[in-house]
Scaffold this motif. Structure first.
Motif, PDB file in Angstrom:
ATOM      1  N   PRO A   7     -10.322   2.475  -9.753  1.00 38.09           N
ATOM      2  CA  PRO A   7     -10.721   1.837  -8.647  1.00 38.09           C
ATOM      3  C   PRO A   7     -10.203   2.594  -7.455  1.00 38.09           C
ATOM      4  CG  PRO A   7      -9.197   0.421  -9.456  1.00 38.09           C
ATOM      5  CD  PRO A   7      -9.124   1.481 -10.324  1.00 38.09           C
ATOM      6  N   ARG A   8     -11.005   2.595  -6.492  1.00 39.69           N
ATOM      7  CA  ARG A   8     -10.490   3.157  -5.051  1.00 39.69           C
ATOM      8  C   ARG A   8     -10.138   2.274  -4.039  1.00 39.69           C
ATOM      9  NH1 ARG A   8     -14.755   8.027  -3.474  1.00 39.69           N
ATOM     10  NH2 ARG A   8     -16.172   6.706  -4.433  1.00 39.69           N
ATOM     11  N   LEU A   9      -9.621   2.410  -3.077  1.00 42.46           N
ATOM     12  CA  LEU A   9      -9.212   1.311  -2.061  1.00 42.46           C
ATOM     13  C   LEU A   9     -10.156   1.452  -0.771  1.00 42.46           C
ATOM     14  CD1 LEU A   9      -5.291   1.908  -1.602  1.00 42.46           C
ATOM     15  CD2 LEU A   9      -6.700  -0.167  -2.700  1.00 42.46           C
ATOM     16  N   LEU A  10     -10.720   0.439  -0.375  1.00 43.05           N
ATOM     17  CA  LEU A  10     -11.438   0.177   0.990  1.00 43.05           C
ATOM     18  C   LEU A  10     -10.417  -0.662   2.018  1.00 43.05           C
ATOM     19  CD1 LEU A  10     -13.886   0.535   2.930  1.00 43.05           C
ATOM     20  CD2 LEU A  10     -14.713  -1.488   1.822  1.00 43.05           C
ATOM     21  N   LEU A  11      -9.841   0.407   2.903  1.00 48.06           N
ATOM     22  CA  LEU A  11      -9.033  -0.378   3.921  1.00 48.06           C
ATOM     23  C   LEU A  11      -9.859  -0.675   5.260  1.00 48.06           C
ATOM     24  CD1 LEU A  11      -5.744   1.829   3.172  1.00 48.06           C
ATOM     25  CD2 LEU A  11      -6.607  -0.141   2.049  1.00 48.06           C
ATOM     26  N   ARG A  19      -3.675   3.339   7.977  1.00 53.34           N
ATOM     27  CA  ARG A  19      -3.066   4.465   7.640  1.00 53.34           C
ATOM     28  C   ARG A  19      -1.509   4.255   7.171  1.00 53.34           C
ATOM     29  NH1 ARG A  19      -6.042   9.022   7.992  1.00 53.34           N
ATOM     30  NH2 ARG A  19      -7.649   9.048   9.543  1.00 53.34           N
ATOM     31  N   ARG A  20      -0.880   3.272   7.912  1.00 52.15           N
ATOM     32  CA  ARG A  20       0.288   2.700   7.359  1.00 52.15           C
ATOM     33  C   ARG A  20       0.283   2.245   6.242  1.00 52.15           C
ATOM     34  NH1 ARG A  20       1.146   1.389  12.919  1.00 52.15           N
ATOM     35  NH2 ARG A  20       0.568  -0.607  12.584  1.00 52.15           N
ATOM     36  N   PHE A  21      -0.860   1.442   5.862  1.00 58.10           N
ATOM     37  CA  PHE A  21      -0.893   0.797   4.507  1.00 58.10           C
ATOM     38  C   PHE A  21      -0.958   1.906   3.184  1.00 58.10           C
ATOM     39  CE2 PHE A  21      -2.883  -2.003   1.043  1.00 58.10           C
ATOM     40  CZ  PHE A  21      -1.738  -2.630   1.069  1.00 58.10           C
ATOM     41  N   ALA A  30      -8.041   6.376  -0.821  1.00 58.32           N
ATOM     42  CA  ALA A  30      -8.415   5.334   0.113  1.00 58.32           C
ATOM     43  C   ALA A  30      -9.530   5.660   1.179  1.00 58.32           C
ATOM     44  CB  ALA A  30      -7.292   4.769   0.862  1.00 58.32           C
ATOM     45  N   VAL A  31     -10.381   4.888   1.400  1.00 57.01           N
ATOM     46  CA  VAL A  31     -11.448   5.232   2.339  1.00 57.01           C
ATOM     47  C   VAL A  31     -11.150   4.160   3.600  1.00 57.01           C
ATOM     48  CG1 VAL A  31     -13.751   4.784   3.181  1.00 57.01           C
ATOM     49  CG2 VAL A  31     -13.237   5.950   0.841  1.00 57.01           C
ATOM     50  N   ILE A  32     -10.883   4.688   4.804  1.00 60.39           N
ATOM     51  CA  ILE A  32     -10.605   3.863   5.904  1.00 60.39           C
ATOM     52  C   ILE A  32     -12.019   3.646   6.683  1.00 60.39           C
ATOM     53  CG2 ILE A  32      -9.273   3.629   8.325  1.00 60.39           C
ATOM     54  CD1 ILE A  32      -7.053   5.161   6.485  1.00 60.39           C
ATOM     55  N   GLY A 151     -19.045   0.560  -9.787  1.00 61.27           N
ATOM     56  CA  GLY A 151     -17.717   0.932  -9.870  1.00 61.27           C
ATOM     57  C   GLY A 151     -16.902  -0.033  -9.244  1.00 61.27           C
ATOM     58  N   PRO A 152     -15.624  -0.227  -9.436  1.00 59.74           N
ATOM     59  CA  PRO A 152     -14.513  -0.969  -8.941  1.00 59.74           C
ATOM     60  C   PRO A 152     -13.949  -0.429  -7.616  1.00 59.74           C
ATOM     61  CG  PRO A 152     -13.552   0.200 -10.863  1.00 59.74           C
ATOM     62  CD  PRO A 152     -14.829   0.516 -10.816  1.00 59.74           C
ATOM     63  N   VAL A 153     -14.102  -1.118  -6.680  1.00 61.45           N
ATOM     64  CA  VAL A 153     -13.196  -0.765  -5.412  1.00 61.45           C
ATOM     65  C   VAL A 153     -12.428  -2.135  -4.924  1.00 61.45           C
ATOM     66  CG1 VAL A 153     -13.942  -0.597  -3.017  1.00 61.45           C
ATOM     67  CG2 VAL A 153     -15.502   0.447  -4.542  1.00 61.45           C
ATOM     68  N   ILE A 154     -11.089  -1.711  -4.805  1.00 56.86           N
ATOM     69  CA  ILE A 154     -10.210  -2.687  -4.341  1.00 56.86           C
ATOM     70  C   ILE A 154     -10.184  -2.884  -2.908  1.00 56.86           C
ATOM     71  CG2 ILE A 154      -7.643  -3.110  -4.340  1.00 56.86           C
ATOM     72  CD1 ILE A 154      -7.239  -1.811  -6.903  1.00 56.86           C
ATOM     73  N   VAL A 155     -10.456  -4.181  -2.593  1.00 56.31           N
ATOM     74  CA  VAL A 155     -10.404  -4.514  -1.161  1.00 56.31           C
ATOM     75  C   VAL A 155      -9.498  -5.355  -0.690  1.00 56.31           C
ATOM     76  CG1 VAL A 155     -12.134  -5.519   0.493  1.00 56.31           C
ATOM     77  CG2 VAL A 155     -12.924  -4.460  -1.486  1.00 56.31           C
ATOM     78  N   PRO A 156      -8.432  -4.801  -0.050  1.00 59.93           N
ATOM     79  CA  PRO A 156      -7.550  -5.735   0.606  1.00 59.93           C
ATOM     80  C   PRO A 156      -7.890  -6.534   1.814  1.00 59.93           C
ATOM     81  CG  PRO A 156      -6.647  -3.468   0.282  1.00 59.93           C
ATOM     82  CD  PRO A 156      -8.098  -3.565   0.381  1.00 59.93           C
TER      83      PRO A 156
END
Length: 221
Positions: A7-11, A19-21, A30-32, A151-156
């Motif tokens: 999975p990729r991250l969506l920040l 960017r710090r995270f 990560a995609v910001i 596909g999976p995307v991790i969303v914090p």
């Protein structure tokens, strides 16, 4: 059996925060795409600069209070405390929860002011001053491209409002949401389907990074 896709991250926090995270998770792509823009608003600057004691529930409010000059500042958690300390305040650090500031506020021996954003997740028993707005932003092209594919995307998720805004946008895309929430209250505001979810052990970036790793390990095993 083929390996599950990574999975990729969506920040979606403001750019600097994201960017710090992202730097805490260097092994992840990560995609910001900030879902909120922090915009200062007009307020009584002189009053805040003269206040003997401040309550900070976000690092975004610290600049509005001016130079610390050793003044007392009650800070919700570590990141906010770091910002207030750098500005010259004499800080008292809470446990990461707004509720954790209540005993400090009740025991304060000086008048307090609470500079905060227009959208406040938790009211405190102290006079507040709105010093910035959190303006909703649409997802950018990079985020829309990411979410358009299955596909999976991790969303914090770091706040109730960002959870509501992002879940409303997420319904229009094909990606599979893996949710990492900073608290149960934030998780409760996610209103779209989620393939899986996990809640951080405490309100810190470190706990959120650990939650993401744990979630991915669990789902990919």
């Amino acid at each position: 059996m083929p390996a599950k896709p990574q999975p990729r991250l969506l920040l979606t926090r403001p750019e600097a925060d994201s960017r710090r995270f992202a730097a805490m998770l260097p092994e992840w792509e990560a995609v910001i795409s900030p879902i909120l823009r922090i915009e200062p608003v007009a307020h009584d600057t002189a009053r805040l600069h003269a206040a003997r004691g401040l309550v900070f529930t976000s690092a975004h409010a610290v600049p509005a209070a001016g130079a610390g000059r050793g003044r007392l500042a009650f800070c919700v958690g570590r990141r906010t405390a770091e910002s207030a300390r750098e500005a010259g305040f004499d800080i008292r650090e809470g446990n990461g929860f707004a509720e954790g500031l209540l005993p400090l506020i009740e025991a304060a021996e000086v008048p307090l002011l609470h500079p905060h954003g227009r959208h406040l997740a938790r009211e405190l028993p102290v006079e507040g001053v709105v010093v910035y707005d959190q303006i909703a932003q649409p997802l950018n092209d990079a985020a829309r491209t990411l979410l358009a594919e299955p596909g999976p995307v991790i969303v914090p998720l770091f706040s109730p409002r960002s959870a509501r805004l992002l879940s409303a946008a997420f319904r229009h895309f094909r990606a599979e949401a893996w949710i990492a929430a900073i608290s149960p209250a934030v998780m409760d505001q996610w209103r779209a389907p989620a393939a899986c979810s996990a809640i951080a052990a405490n309100l810190s970036a470190e706990a959120m990074a650990a939650t993401i790793r744990r979630l991915a390990e669990r789902e990919q095993s």
